[in-house]
Design an enzyme around this catalytic site. Structure first.
Site, PDB file in Angstrom:
ATOM      1  N   ASP A 184      33.275  44.635  41.064  1.00  0.00           N
ATOM      2  CA  ASP A 184      33.634  45.291  40.585  1.00  0.00           C
ATOM      3  C   ASP A 184      34.809  46.179  39.297  1.00  0.00           C
ATOM      4  O   ASP A 184      36.233  47.247  39.219  1.00  0.00           O
ATOM      5  CB  ASP A 184      35.518  44.318  41.644  1.00  0.00           C
ATOM      6  CG  ASP A 184      34.780  42.546  40.356  1.00  0.00           C
ATOM      7  OD1 ASP A 184      34.692  42.739  39.379  1.00  0.00           O
ATOM      8  OD2 ASP A 184      35.545  41.370  41.010  1.00  0.00           O
ATOM      9  N   SER A 185      33.695  45.567  38.385  1.00  0.00           N
ATOM     10  CA  SER A 185      34.221  46.263  37.083  1.00  0.00           C
ATOM     11  C   SER A 185      34.167  47.849  37.674  1.00  0.00           C
ATOM     12  O   SER A 185      34.513  48.243  36.223  1.00  0.00           O
ATOM     13  CB  SER A 185      33.328  45.912  36.383  1.00  0.00           C
ATOM     14  OG  SER A 185      31.594  46.588  36.482  1.00  0.00           O
ATOM     15  N   LYS A 212      28.923  39.367  46.224  1.00  0.00           N
ATOM     16  CA  LYS A 212      29.155  38.054  45.178  1.00  0.00           C
ATOM     17  C   LYS A 212      30.636  37.382  45.430  1.00  0.00           C
ATOM     18  O   LYS A 212      31.400  38.971  45.625  1.00  0.00           O
ATOM     19  CB  LYS A 212      28.562  38.554  43.412  1.00  0.00           C
ATOM     20  CG  LYS A 212      29.293  37.443  42.987  1.00  0.00           C
ATOM     21  CD  LYS A 212      28.928  37.623  40.966  1.00  0.00           C
ATOM     22  CE  LYS A 212      29.483  39.316  40.100  1.00  0.00           C
ATOM     23  NZ  LYS A 212      30.745  38.763  40.034  1.00  0.00           N
ATOM     24  N   GLU A 223      34.571  35.187  43.965  1.00  0.00           N
ATOM     25  CA  GLU A 223      33.939  34.390  42.691  1.00  0.00           C
ATOM     26  C   GLU A 223      34.991  32.912  43.109  1.00  0.00           C
ATOM     27  O   GLU A 223      35.660  32.702  44.205  1.00  0.00           O
ATOM     28  CB  GLU A 223      35.615  35.561  42.180  1.00  0.00           C
ATOM     29  CG  GLU A 223      35.113  35.779  41.293  1.00  0.00           C
ATOM     30  CD  GLU A 223      35.671  36.679  40.316  1.00  0.00           C
ATOM     31  OE1 GLU A 223      37.058  36.764  40.124  1.00  0.00           O
ATOM     32  OE2 GLU A 223      35.405  38.106  39.638  1.00  0.00           O
ATOM     33  N   ASP A 241      30.053  43.214  44.572  1.00  0.00           N
ATOM     34  CA  ASP A 241      31.513  41.962  44.603  1.00  0.00           C
ATOM     35  C   ASP A 241      31.851  42.278  45.439  1.00  0.00           C
ATOM     36  O   ASP A 241      32.365  43.567  45.909  1.00  0.00           O
ATOM     37  CB  ASP A 241      32.048  42.099  43.167  1.00  0.00           C
ATOM     38  CG  ASP A 241      31.651  42.202  42.355  1.00  0.00           C
ATOM     39  OD1 ASP A 241      31.017  40.505  42.192  1.00  0.00           O
ATOM     40  OD2 ASP A 241      31.641  42.503  41.204  1.00  0.00           O
ATOM     41  N   GLU A 280      30.293  32.396  33.930  1.00  0.00           N
ATOM     42  CA  GLU A 280      30.996  33.151  32.676  1.00  0.00           C
ATOM     43  C   GLU A 280      31.626  33.005  32.243  1.00  0.00           C
ATOM     44  O   GLU A 280      32.938  31.944  32.180  1.00  0.00           O
ATOM     45  CB  GLU A 280      31.949  34.214  33.766  1.00  0.00           C
ATOM     46  CG  GLU A 280      32.459  35.504  32.531  1.00  0.00           C
ATOM     47  CD  GLU A 280      32.950  37.102  33.204  1.00  0.00           C
ATOM     48  OE1 GLU A 280      33.994  38.087  32.835  1.00  0.00           O
ATOM     49  OE2 GLU A 280      33.018  36.988  34.319  1.00  0.00           O
TER      50      GLU A 280
END
Length: 261
Positions: free
Chosen positions: A44-45, A113, A115, A83, A182
């Site tokens: 998502d960066s 992925k 979070e 993501d 992270e």
């Protein structure tokens, strides 16, 4: 032959480090795959590096699917993982299954992925895995929680470190095939890596993880700002700027295109 989640787990057992980089379009994905990267993360960066958002939060599922589809068209060997964007999986396990399912169906990616390691997210990941969708979990600094956590290192106190360790264990038990760690202390990352039978992929988590990931824009020197744990292996900002300035100068001085005889 395409890399699988089972192969990644075997590599952990063989102590063969896993290389992960991000991609947001076909051209970058082709280059990373040809260079031998193991996992290509459509992170998502991309909301920041490709779309210009201030954070990852505005990115939509449709935008992710659009970019992930382009990435998958450029990849033959690497495992492509996406993501799930903010608020496309946090509401319920049904929402998460639907969002993750759309990514697999519409892009060709092999995994997603997600979070967070809190109990409700552990349960959600278990349900997504039960639906046949491979999930990499993500603990420590979770960028989608930026307004709550900021970008500070996580797990610095014994209590905070123990919480992250227990989350990682719970996520493995829920069926995650790997855990991204992270911005946590290297010693905590080592402890988690030794405890889990699935791979850990680190970013700002020290040398002891089973693999490492960087945002490709940071690696290539394309980012205007990057986290302290990133490393630039090139300065493409400078290279591209010089090339564009040289082209502009030649056009304005009528040197380009060259005169034909």
């Amino acid at each position: 032959m395409a890399i699988t989640t089972q192969q990644l787990i075997q590599w952990k057992q063989q102590q063969r480090p896993i290389v992960t980089l991000t991609a947001w379009d076909y051209a970058i994905a082709q280059l990373l795959d040809a260079a031998g990267v193991d996992i290509i993360l459509v992170g998502d960066s991309l909301g920041m590096v490709a779309l210009g958002y201030e954070t990852t939060l505005p990115l939509t599922l449709d935008e992710m699917i659009h970019h992930a589809s382009a990435v998958c068209r450029g990849v033959n060997r690497a495992l492509v993982m996406c993501d799930l964007p903010f608020l496309t999986y946090q509401e319920s396990s049904q929402q998460a299954i639907h969002s993750a399912g759309r990514i697999l169906k519409e892009t060709g990616a092999q995994a997603v992925k997600m979070e967070g390691g809190y109990p409700a997210m552990v349960e959600t990941i278990a349900r997504v895995v039960q639906a046949g969708i491979p999930v990499m979990a993500h603990v420590g600094l979770t960028p989608q929680s930026v307004h709550q956590l900021g970008y500070r290192q996580q797990g610095k106190t014994p209590e905070a470190g123990e919480k992250i360790l227990l989350e990682a264990i719970a996520l493995e038990q829920a069926g995650a095939f790997a855990v991204l760690l992270e911005h946590i202390p290297a010693q905590l990352a080592l402890q988690i890596t030794q405890k889990l039978s699935i791979p850990t992929i680190g970013i700002g988590a020290g040398v002891h993880c089973d693999g490492q990931v960087l945002v490709t824009a940071d690696l290539l020197g394309l980012s205007s700002r990057q986290p302290p744990f990133a490393k630039s292996y090139a300065n493409l900002q400078e290279t591209i700027t010089q090339a564009v300035q040289e082209f502009s100068g030649e056009v304005r001085s009528r040197q380009f295109p060259s005169q034909q005889p």
